[in-house]
Design a protein around this motif. Sequence first.
Motif, PDB file in Angstrom:
ATOM      1  N   ILE A 216      38.674  14.571 -12.249  1.00 46.55           N
ATOM      2  CA  ILE A 216      36.967  14.492 -11.999  1.00 46.55           C
ATOM      3  C   ILE A 216      37.451  13.635 -10.584  1.00 46.55           C
ATOM      4  O   ILE A 216      36.578  14.235 -10.143  1.00 46.55           O
ATOM      5  N   VAL A 217      38.173  12.248  -9.958  1.00 47.34           N
ATOM      6  CA  VAL A 217      37.760  12.310  -9.288  1.00 47.34           C
ATOM      7  C   VAL A 217      38.980  12.801  -8.403  1.00 47.34           C
ATOM      8  O   VAL A 217      38.022  12.366  -7.317  1.00 47.34           O
ATOM      9  N   GLY A 218      39.183  13.140  -8.635  1.00 49.31           N
ATOM     10  CA  GLY A 218      40.631  14.750  -7.498  1.00 49.31           C
ATOM     11  C   GLY A 218      39.275  15.612  -6.949  1.00 49.31           C
ATOM     12  O   GLY A 218      39.385  16.105  -5.849  1.00 49.31           O
ATOM     13  N   GLY A 219      38.511  15.810  -8.048  1.00 52.79           N
ATOM     14  CA  GLY A 219      37.712  16.644  -7.951  1.00 52.79           C
ATOM     15  C   GLY A 219      35.545  16.521  -7.023  1.00 52.79           C
ATOM     16  O   GLY A 219      35.625  17.151  -6.190  1.00 52.79           O
ATOM     17  N   LEU A 220      35.844  15.108  -7.319  1.00 57.99           N
ATOM     18  CA  LEU A 220      34.991  14.140  -6.661  1.00 57.99           C
ATOM     19  C   LEU A 220      35.409  13.913  -5.548  1.00 57.99           C
ATOM     20  O   LEU A 220      35.123  14.248  -3.831  1.00 57.99           O
ATOM     21  N   ALA A 221      36.787  13.607  -4.909  1.00 54.85           N
ATOM     22  CA  ALA A 221      37.449  13.428  -3.432  1.00 54.85           C
ATOM     23  C   ALA A 221      37.276  14.714  -2.957  1.00 54.85           C
ATOM     24  O   ALA A 221      37.161  14.790  -1.509  1.00 54.85           O
ATOM     25  N   THR A 222      37.929  15.854  -3.606  1.00 55.38           N
ATOM     26  CA  THR A 222      38.228  16.759  -2.396  1.00 55.38           C
ATOM     27  C   THR A 222      36.811  17.286  -2.521  1.00 55.38           C
ATOM     28  O   THR A 222      36.076  17.739  -1.080  1.00 55.38           O
ATOM     29  N   LEU A 223      35.014  17.440  -2.936  1.00 55.56           N
ATOM     30  CA  LEU A 223      34.420  17.911  -2.650  1.00 55.56           C
ATOM     31  C   LEU A 223      33.501  16.568  -1.274  1.00 55.56           C
ATOM     32  O   LEU A 223      32.656  17.148  -0.196  1.00 55.56           O
ATOM     33  N   CYS A 224      33.705  15.866  -2.509  1.00 56.08           N
ATOM     34  CA  CYS A 224      33.034  14.176  -0.912  1.00 56.08           C
ATOM     35  C   CYS A 224      33.692  14.850   0.625  1.00 56.08           C
ATOM     36  O   CYS A 224      33.088  14.896   2.276  1.00 56.08           O
ATOM     37  N   SER A 225      35.529  15.183   1.088  1.00 55.89           N
ATOM     38  CA  SER A 225      36.019  15.229   2.208  1.00 55.89           C
ATOM     39  C   SER A 225      35.495  16.667   2.400  1.00 55.89           C
ATOM     40  O   SER A 225      35.764  16.711   3.955  1.00 55.89           O
ATOM     41  N   THR A 226      35.836  17.761   2.024  1.00 53.98           N
ATOM     42  CA  THR A 226      35.111  18.890   2.422  1.00 53.98           C
ATOM     43  C   THR A 226      33.920  19.258   2.916  1.00 53.98           C
ATOM     44  O   THR A 226      33.674  19.610   3.468  1.00 53.98           O
TER      45      THR A 226
ATOM     46  N   SER B 126      32.033  16.796   4.532  1.00 46.87           N
ATOM     47  CA  SER B 126      32.066  15.260   4.958  1.00 46.87           C
ATOM     48  C   SER B 126      31.897  15.706   6.578  1.00 46.87           C
ATOM     49  O   SER B 126      31.022  15.414   7.363  1.00 46.87           O
ATOM     50  N   PHE B 127      32.684  16.813   7.251  1.00 44.83           N
ATOM     51  CA  PHE B 127      32.535  17.489   8.359  1.00 44.83           C
ATOM     52  C   PHE B 127      30.807  18.778   8.470  1.00 44.83           C
ATOM     53  O   PHE B 127      30.816  18.954   9.692  1.00 44.83           O
ATOM     54  N   VAL B 128      30.420  18.939   7.780  1.00 50.34           N
ATOM     55  CA  VAL B 128      30.111  19.783   7.779  1.00 50.34           C
ATOM     56  C   VAL B 128      28.445  19.109   8.565  1.00 50.34           C
ATOM     57  O   VAL B 128      27.582  19.803   9.228  1.00 50.34           O
ATOM     58  N   PRO B 129      27.626  18.133   8.134  1.00 52.35           N
ATOM     59  CA  PRO B 129      26.392  17.653   9.053  1.00 52.35           C
ATOM     60  C   PRO B 129      26.873  17.819  10.351  1.00 52.35           C
ATOM     61  O   PRO B 129      25.958  17.941  11.070  1.00 52.35           O
TER      62      PRO B 129
END
Length: 99
Positions: free
Chosen positions: A6-16, A18-21
């Motif tokens: 779960i933590v890894g999935g959330l970290a992945t979501l945040c990292s990937t 974060s650059f979109v905006p």
Amino acid sequence: MDAATIVGGLATLCSTTSFVPQAWKVIRTRDTSAISRRMYIITVIGFSLWLAYGVLLWQWPLILTNGICLLLSAFILVMKLLPRHRKEQVAAALDPAAG
């Protein structure tokens, strides 16, 4: 699902994401004046190394996350480095309505 997944999935979501905006703002405004070239060069190198590390270990979570982050941060860096007319062309191709 365990806590690490779960933590890894959330970290992945945040990292990937974060650059979109920032990438979207560059496309819409064509303005990169406030972006640090040095910071994005270091970021692109870092994601390249993390991607290589993931490939060497054959770890798909590392490969996927850092591959996406590398693409997005490299796009922002390229837009920063491009001359204004080329930046306009790239942005217009990605979002014709913004021009």
